[in-house]
Motif scaffolding. Structure first.
Motif, PDB file in Angstrom:
ATOM      1  N   ASP A   1       3.967 -18.018 -11.250  1.00  0.00           N
ATOM      2  CA  ASP A   1       4.640 -18.103  -9.939  1.00  0.00           C
ATOM      3  C   ASP A   1       5.937 -17.303  -9.828  1.00  0.00           C
ATOM      4  O   ASP A   1       6.632 -17.418  -8.835  1.00  0.00           O
ATOM      5  CB  ASP A   1       4.928 -19.553  -9.513  1.00  0.00           C
ATOM      6  CG  ASP A   1       3.674 -20.234  -8.999  1.00  0.00           C
ATOM      7  OD1 ASP A   1       2.718 -19.511  -8.676  1.00  0.00           O
ATOM      8  OD2 ASP A   1       3.654 -21.471  -8.929  1.00  0.00           O
TER       9      ASP A   1
ATOM     10  N   GLY B   1       5.932 -14.143  -9.584  1.00  0.00           N
ATOM     11  CA  GLY B   1       5.662 -13.045  -8.650  1.00  0.00           C
ATOM     12  C   GLY B   1       4.947 -11.832  -9.208  1.00  0.00           C
ATOM     13  O   GLY B   1       5.021 -10.743  -8.643  1.00  0.00           O
ATOM     14  N   LYS B   2       4.215 -12.056 -10.294  1.00  0.00           N
ATOM     15  CA  LYS B   2       3.489 -10.957 -10.934  1.00  0.00           C
ATOM     16  C   LYS B   2       2.493 -10.279  -9.983  1.00  0.00           C
ATOM     17  O   LYS B   2       2.520  -9.057  -9.806  1.00  0.00           O
ATOM     18  CB  LYS B   2       2.769 -11.548 -12.154  1.00  0.00           C
ATOM     19  CG  LYS B   2       1.840 -10.638 -12.867  1.00  0.00           C
ATOM     20  CD  LYS B   2       1.311 -11.360 -14.107  1.00  0.00           C
ATOM     21  CE  LYS B   2      -0.138 -10.973 -14.354  1.00  0.00           C
ATOM     22  NZ  LYS B   2      -0.666 -11.559 -15.570  1.00  0.00           N
ATOM     23  N   SER B   3       1.636 -11.059  -9.342  1.00  0.00           N
ATOM     24  CA  SER B   3       0.619 -10.465  -8.461  1.00  0.00           C
ATOM     25  C   SER B   3       1.254  -9.805  -7.249  1.00  0.00           C
ATOM     26  O   SER B   3       0.798  -8.748  -6.800  1.00  0.00           O
ATOM     27  CB  SER B   3      -0.355 -11.527  -7.951  1.00  0.00           C
ATOM     28  OG  SER B   3      -0.962 -12.154  -9.019  1.00  0.00           O
ATOM     29  N   THR B   4       2.296 -10.421  -6.710  1.00  0.00           N
ATOM     30  CA  THR B   4       2.954  -9.863  -5.529  1.00  0.00           C
ATOM     31  C   THR B   4       3.576  -8.515  -5.858  1.00  0.00           C
ATOM     32  O   THR B   4       3.462  -7.563  -5.091  1.00  0.00           O
ATOM     33  CB  THR B   4       4.026 -10.848  -5.005  1.00  0.00           C
ATOM     34  OG1 THR B   4       3.453 -12.156  -4.956  1.00  0.00           O
ATOM     35  CG2 THR B   4       4.498 -10.463  -3.619  1.00  0.00           C
TER      36      THR B   4
ATOM     37  N   ASN C   1      13.251 -10.913  -9.626  1.00  0.00           N
ATOM     38  CA  ASN C   1      12.473 -10.963  -8.390  1.00  0.00           C
ATOM     39  C   ASN C   1      13.014 -12.045  -7.447  1.00  0.00           C
ATOM     40  O   ASN C   1      13.806 -12.885  -7.854  1.00  0.00           O
ATOM     41  CB  ASN C   1      10.998 -11.219  -8.734  1.00  0.00           C
ATOM     42  CG  ASN C   1      10.097 -11.071  -7.522  1.00  0.00           C
ATOM     43  OD1 ASN C   1      10.404 -10.328  -6.586  1.00  0.00           O
ATOM     44  ND2 ASN C   1       8.976 -11.786  -7.527  1.00  0.00           N
ATOM     45  N   LYS C   2      12.552 -11.985  -6.219  1.00  0.00           N
ATOM     46  CA  LYS C   2      12.850 -12.976  -5.169  1.00  0.00           C
ATOM     47  C   LYS C   2      14.319 -12.959  -4.754  1.00  0.00           C
ATOM     48  O   LYS C   2      14.884 -14.014  -4.436  1.00  0.00           O
ATOM     49  CB  LYS C   2      12.436 -14.398  -5.609  1.00  0.00           C
ATOM     50  CG  LYS C   2      10.977 -14.474  -6.081  1.00  0.00           C
ATOM     51  CD  LYS C   2      10.413 -15.881  -6.036  1.00  0.00           C
ATOM     52  CE  LYS C   2       9.024 -15.915  -6.660  1.00  0.00           C
ATOM     53  NZ  LYS C   2       8.400 -17.226  -6.674  1.00  0.00           N
TER      54      LYS C   2
ATOM     55  N   ASP D   1      15.460 -11.918  -2.146  1.00  0.00           N
ATOM     56  CA  ASP D   1      15.598 -12.208  -0.717  1.00  0.00           C
ATOM     57  C   ASP D   1      15.937 -13.673  -0.472  1.00  0.00           C
ATOM     58  O   ASP D   1      16.423 -14.039   0.598  1.00  0.00           O
ATOM     59  CB  ASP D   1      14.288 -11.857   0.007  1.00  0.00           C
ATOM     60  CG  ASP D   1      13.095 -12.608  -0.558  1.00  0.00           C
ATOM     61  OD1 ASP D   1      12.524 -13.450   0.133  1.00  0.00           O
ATOM     62  OD2 ASP D   1      12.732 -12.373  -1.741  1.00  0.00           O
TER      63      ASP D   1
ATOM     64  N   SER E   1      12.789  -7.664  -4.249  1.00  0.00           N
ATOM     65  CA  SER E   1      12.006  -8.681  -3.579  1.00  0.00           C
ATOM     66  C   SER E   1      10.590  -8.141  -3.494  1.00  0.00           C
ATOM     67  O   SER E   1      10.315  -7.217  -2.732  1.00  0.00           O
ATOM     68  CB  SER E   1      12.532  -8.974  -2.173  1.00  0.00           C
ATOM     69  OG  SER E   1      11.553  -9.741  -1.485  1.00  0.00           O
ATOM     70  N   ALA E   2       9.712  -8.698  -4.297  1.00  0.00           N
ATOM     71  CA  ALA E   2       8.318  -8.248  -4.269  1.00  0.00           C
ATOM     72  C   ALA E   2       7.711  -8.616  -2.923  1.00  0.00           C
ATOM     73  O   ALA E   2       6.769  -7.976  -2.457  1.00  0.00           O
ATOM     74  CB  ALA E   2       7.534  -8.886  -5.407  1.00  0.00           C
ATOM     75  N   LYS E   3       8.287  -9.639  -2.290  1.00  0.00           N
ATOM     76  CA  LYS E   3       7.748 -10.069  -1.012  1.00  0.00           C
ATOM     77  C   LYS E   3       8.031  -9.037   0.086  1.00  0.00           C
ATOM     78  O   LYS E   3       7.124  -8.613   0.788  1.00  0.00           O
ATOM     79  CB  LYS E   3       8.354 -11.413  -0.637  1.00  0.00           C
ATOM     80  CG  LYS E   3       7.666 -12.065   0.530  1.00  0.00           C
ATOM     81  CD  LYS E   3       8.271 -13.430   0.775  1.00  0.00           C
ATOM     82  CE  LYS E   3       7.715 -14.048   2.048  1.00  0.00           C
ATOM     83  NZ  LYS E   3       8.414 -15.304   2.330  1.00  0.00           N
TER      84      LYS E   3
HETATM   85  P1  GTP Z   1      -0.393 -14.853 -10.551  1.00  0.00           P
HETATM   86  O1  GTP Z   1      -0.146 -15.644 -11.808  1.00  0.00           O
HETATM   87  O2  GTP Z   1      -1.109 -13.571 -10.841  1.00  0.00           O
HETATM   88  O3  GTP Z   1      -1.016 -15.636  -9.435  1.00  0.00           O
HETATM   89  O4  GTP Z   1       1.022 -14.375  -9.991  1.00  0.00           O
HETATM   90  P2  GTP Z   1       2.336 -15.172 -10.112  1.00  0.00           P
HETATM   91  O5  GTP Z   1       2.046 -16.606 -10.342  1.00  0.00           O
HETATM   92  O6  GTP Z   1       3.245 -14.522 -11.070  1.00  0.00           O
HETATM   93  O7  GTP Z   1       3.049 -15.080  -8.717  1.00  0.00           O
HETATM   94  P3  GTP Z   1       2.594 -14.647  -7.282  1.00  0.00           P
HETATM   95  O8  GTP Z   1       2.690 -13.189  -7.129  1.00  0.00           O
HETATM   96  O9  GTP Z   1       1.324 -15.311  -6.915  1.00  0.00           O
HETATM   97  O10 GTP Z   1       3.812 -15.282  -6.467  1.00  0.00           O
HETATM   98  C1  GTP Z   1       4.061 -16.670  -6.503  1.00  0.00           C
HETATM   99  C2  GTP Z   1       4.684 -17.099  -5.175  1.00  0.00           C
HETATM  100  O11 GTP Z   1       5.974 -16.515  -5.031  1.00  0.00           O
HETATM  101  C3  GTP Z   1       3.878 -16.651  -3.969  1.00  0.00           C
HETATM  102  O12 GTP Z   1       3.916 -17.686  -3.018  1.00  0.00           O
HETATM  103  C4  GTP Z   1       4.623 -15.421  -3.480  1.00  0.00           C
HETATM  104  O13 GTP Z   1       4.464 -15.234  -2.101  1.00  0.00           O
HETATM  105  C5  GTP Z   1       6.061 -15.772  -3.826  1.00  0.00           C
HETATM  106  N1  GTP Z   1       6.877 -14.574  -4.053  1.00  0.00           N
HETATM  107  C6  GTP Z   1       6.603 -13.547  -4.904  1.00  0.00           C
HETATM  108  N2  GTP Z   1       7.584 -12.636  -4.851  1.00  0.00           N
HETATM  109  C7  GTP Z   1       8.497 -13.092  -3.957  1.00  0.00           C
HETATM  110  C8  GTP Z   1       9.751 -12.601  -3.478  1.00  0.00           C
HETATM  111  O14 GTP Z   1      10.246 -11.527  -3.834  1.00  0.00           O
HETATM  112  N3  GTP Z   1      10.404 -13.384  -2.580  1.00  0.00           N
HETATM  113  C9  GTP Z   1       9.917 -14.564  -2.140  1.00  0.00           C
HETATM  114  N4  GTP Z   1      10.633 -15.247  -1.252  1.00  0.00           N
HETATM  115  N5  GTP Z   1       8.756 -15.047  -2.567  1.00  0.00           N
HETATM  116  C10 GTP Z   1       8.043 -14.331  -3.469  1.00  0.00           C
END
Ligand code: GTP
Length: 598
Positions: free
Chosen positions: A16, A18-21, A133-134, A136, A164-166
Motif C-alpha cells: 500500500d 504505492g508501488k503499482s500506482t 511517495n504520497k 500530496d 505523488s504517484a497519484k
Molecule cells: P500493490 O501491492 O502492487 O497493489 O501496490 P501497493 O500496495 O504498493 O500500492 P498501490 O499502488 O496499490 O497504492 C495503494 C493506495 O495508495 C491506493 O489506494 C493508491 O491510490 C494510493 N496512492 C498511491 N500513491 C499515492 C499518492 O501519491 N498519493 C495519494 N494520496 N495516494 C496514493
C-alpha cells in the motif's frame, strides 16, 4: 541494442505504499500506455490476455525512452512477487536488475516489508534509490521520513526524490534517477549463452512462457536451448518482450530482459532460478544458487460436499499448471472422506491457493491443519517421510523421528527485543546471534523447528512487535527430537484430521489447549459432545459441551423479525462450512484450531 543504454530496475515497497500506482505513472510518462488505454492499475489487468493471445502475468515491461538530451535508452521495469513464502522468487527477480526504486509512503515511513525488501535488494548487490511517495497528502512528512530512511536503512537521503504517484508530481525525477544513478548491466555478447529464468507461467495458447534476463551471449528465434538443471533441450519458437503487450524481437544480447516460448509443456521445464544456455555451446557454470522450489508444508483439502470431489480435482489440476510450487495427490480421511493432500511453500501460500480455489473455481473447501514433513526411522530400519500426522506409525515401531529446522532472521526495533526473545524461546528456538544494525534496529538470529515457525509464530511475532518485526527464514536441516502424536477423540471416536505431532514436553499443554479450543469452536448440539485429547491410550485432556435446550432465536428481542431472520441466515452461512462427523457438526475453524493451540 547498446548495453550502456540499458537500465534494469524493480520497484519495491511495503504493501500500500504505492508501488503499482508509481508503475502506472512511469508507463504513462514514457508513452507506454496511450490515453485511450489509460486506466488505473493498468498492469494489473488481465483483459489484455484475450486480445493479444498471450498472458501477461508479471508486470515486467520493456520501455524505450529518449531523455532530454536525445539519448535513447531501454528501461526494463521488472516486477517482484510480494510474499515471504516467495522470497526465493523475489530474490531471483531482483537479481535480474541492477537497481531498485524503494517506495516509502511519506505519511507512514519505514515498515517491516520495506526493510525485508531492501535487504533482499542489497543481498543482490542492487543500487537502491529511495522515493518518498504520497507527498500530496497533508500528513506527509518527507523530512522526518528521510531521516528515518537514513537511520534505519542507512541509505543516503540528502536530496530525496519526493513524488505523488497519484497526481504524477515529480515522477519525471524518478526516471532521471533511473538513468543517471543506476548502473548499466555488464556482459559478454560472444561468451556462451547464459540467461537466468526469473519467472515462468503456463499460457493456454503458447504453453510455458519464460521470462529471462540475459547475462552473457546472444539468443535468437529458432535457437536450440538447454535448461541447465534438467539438461533438456528445446527450440525457441517465440522471442520477445512485453511493451506492455507481447512484441516479437529477433535477437537479444547481454543485459536484455525478455520472454521466450519453446514448446515447453510444464512449468517444471523452466524452473524459476534455473539457467538457459545453448545446446551446442553450453556454459560450464550456471547462474549460482539455483534451488528447485519444493513444498514444505502439507495440508488436506476436502470438498464440503462429497459430490464436488471431481470439480475440486479439476480445479487443482488447473492451478498446478500455473504454480510449480504447489502439489497435490488424492488421500482419504476417515473423518472427511475423499480429498487431497496438498503441498505448499508456507502458510501464506496456503491462504493464496485456498482463496483462488474459492474465487476462481467456486470450490467450497475444508482445509485441515498444515503439517511439516517428518523423517521417521522405524525399528525395522526403514526411513519414512511423513507429511500427515495421522500416518505416523505406532510408537512401538518407531526408532527415532527427525524434524526440519529453520534458520530465522528477525529484524526489529530494539524496544521489542525482549518480546521477540521470549517468543523464540517459547518456540524451542536456539539463539545464534543478535546484532545492532543501527542504533535502534536489531537483527536476531535463531534456529528453530520449522513446525514452530509455521504454526502461529508469524502472527505472534507481529502482534508482540506492533507489526514492526520482519521475518525471513530458510530450512537448513533435519534434527532428531522427542516427538509424539496427539490425537483428538470426539464422543469417543478418534478424528484423524485433528491429529498433530508435538514435542513430548509440550504435549500436555497443547492437548489441554486444543481440547479447549475445539470446545469453543464446535457449536453446542442437541446432545452432549465430549472432546478428549490423547497420547497413545492415555487421555490427557477432556472437555464437554452440554446440549443446548433453548431456541437460539429466543435471545432476540420479542418481535424483531428482521433480526431473527439475520440470525437464521448467519446460522445457514455457518452451516456451509460444516462437516458432519458421526452426528457432530464441526465448523471449518475447528480444523484450524490445531494451529493456534499451545
Ligand atoms: P500493490 O501491492 O502492487 O497493489 O501496490 P501497493 O500496495 O504498493 O500500492 P498501490 O499502488 O496499490 O497504492 C495503494 C493506495 O495508495 C491506493 O489506494 C493508491 O491510490 C494510493 N496512492 C498511491 N500513491 C499515492 C499518492 O501519491 N498519493 C495519494 N494520496 N495516494 C496514493
Amino acid at each position: 541494442s547498446n548495453i550502456d543504454k540499458i537500465r534494469n530496475f524493480s520497484i519495491i515497497a511495503h504493501i500500500d505504499h504505492g508501488k503499482s500506482t508509481l508503475a502506472d505513472r512511469i508507463l504513462e510518462l514514457t508513452g507506454m500506455v496511450g490515453d485511450r488505454e489509460k486506466k488505473d492499475q493498468y498492469l494489473d489487468k488481465m483483459d489484455l490476455e484475450r486480445e493479444r493471445g498471450i498472458t501477461i502475468k508479471a508486470q515486467t515491461v520493456r520501455i524505450p525512452y529518449t531523455d532530454s538530451d536525445g539519448q535513447k535508452y531501454i528501461l526494463n521495469l521488472i516486477d517482484t512477487p510480494g510474499h515471504v513464502d516467495f522470497s526465493y522468487e523475489v530474490s531471483r527477480s531482483l537479481s535480474s536488475c541492477e537497481g531498485a526504486l524503494l517506495v516509502v509512503d511519506a505519511t507512514q515511513g519505514v515498515e517491516a516489508q520495506t526493510l525485508a525488501n531492501v535487504y533482499l535488494a542489497l543481498d543482490n548487490d542492487l543500487e537502491v534509490i529511495p522515493v518518498l511517495n504520497k507527498i500530496d497528502l497533508p500528513s506527509a512528512d518527507p523530512e522526518r521520513i528521510s531521516r528515518e530512511i537514513e537511520d534505519v536503512i542507512g541509505l543516503d537521503c540528502t536530496n530525496p526524490i519526493a513524488v505523488s504517484a497519484k497526481t504524477g508530481l515529480n515522477v519525471q525525477d524518478v526516471l532521471d534517477a533511473v538513468i543517471h544513478l543506476l548502473p548499466a548491466p555488464k556482459g559478454d555478447p560472444d561468451a556462451p549463452l547464459k540467461a537466468l529464468i526469473f519467472d515462468s507461467w503456463y499460457d493456454s495458447y503458447q504453453g510455458v512462457v519464460v521470462l529471462f534476463r540475459l547475462l552473457d551471449g546472444t539468443i535468437k528465434k529458432r535457437d536450440q536451448i538447454k535448461i541447465f538443471s534438467t539438461g533438456k533441450n528445446f527450440e525457441v519458437t517465440r522471442l520477445g518482450a512485453f511493451m506492455p503487450e507481447a512484441v516479437d524481437i529477433k535477437a537479444m544480447g547481454p543485459g536484455e530482459v525478455g520472454f521466450l516460448c519453446a514448446s515447453m509443456k510444464e512449468l517444471g521445464d523452466a524452473p524459476v532460478g534455473d539457467t538457459i544456455t545453448h545446446a551446442e555451446r553450453p556454459v560450464s557454470e550456471p547462474y549460482p544458487g539455483f534451488k528447485p522450489v519444493k513444498p514444505m508444508v502439507f495440508s488436506g483439502l476436502y470438498p464440503i460436499e462429497p459430490s464436488e470431489y471431481e470439480t475440486l480435482k479439476a480445479a487443482l489440476e488447473k492451478l498446478q499448471l500455473n504454480d510449480a510450487a504447489f502439489s497435490y495427490e488424492p488421500e482419504t480421511s476417515q473423518a472427511l472422506g475423499f480429498g487431497f493432500r496438498c503441498g505448499f511453500l508456507g502458510l501464506l501460500h496456503i491462504e493464496i491457493i485456498q482463496e483462488r480455489l474459492e474465487r476462481e473455481f467456486e470450490a467450497k473447501l475444508i482445509t485441515t491443519a498444515p503439517s511439516v514433513i517428518y523423517e521417521v526411522k522405524t525399528i525395522a530400519g526403514d526411513i519414512l517421510s511423513i507429511d500427515n500426522p495421522s500416518k505416523l506409525p505406532d510408537p512401538s515401531k518407531i526408532d527415532s523421528i527427525r524434524e526440519p529446522y529453520a534458520h530465522l532472521e528477525v529484524h526489529v526495533p530494539n524496544e521489542f527485543v525482549g518480546a521477540v526473545l521470549a517468543l523464540c524461546e517459547e518456540k524451542r528456538g536456539i539463539q545464534k546471534n543478535m546484532a545492532y544494525i543501527t542504533e535502534n534496529r536489531v537483527v536476531i538470529t535463531y534456529e528453530m523447528p520449522f513446525a514452530e515457525v509455521m504454526y502461529d509464530f508469524f502472527d505472534k511475532l507481529k502482534s508482540s512487535t506492533k507489526g514492526y518485526a520482519s521475518l525471513d527464514y530458510e530450512i537448513i536441516d533435519y534434527r532428531e527430537a522427542d516427538l509424539v502424536r496427539l490425537d483428538i477423540l470426539i464422543n469417543g471416536d478418534p478424528v484423524d484430521t485433528f491429529s498433530c505431532i508435538v514435542h513430548r514436553e509440550n504435549s500436555a499443554r497443547t492437548g489441554r489447549s486444543l481440547a479447549l479450543k475445539l470446545k469453543r469452536s464446535i457449536p453446542r448440539q442437541m446432545f452432549e459432545v465430549v472432546i478428549q485429547a490423547a497420547i497413545g491410550n492415555k487421555i490427557i485432556a477432556k472437555e464437554r459441551n452440554a446440549p443446548f435446550r433453548k431456541d437460539v432465536t429466543a435471545k432476540c428481542y420479542g418481535g424483531d423479525i428482521s433480526r431473527k431472520r439475520k440470525l437464521l441466515e448467519k446460522q445457514k452461512e455457518g452451516k456451509k462450512r460444516m462437516r458432519r462427523m458421526g452426528n457432530v457438526e464441526i465448523p471449518q475453524e475447528a480444523f484450524l484450531s490445531v494451529l493456534k493451540a499451545d
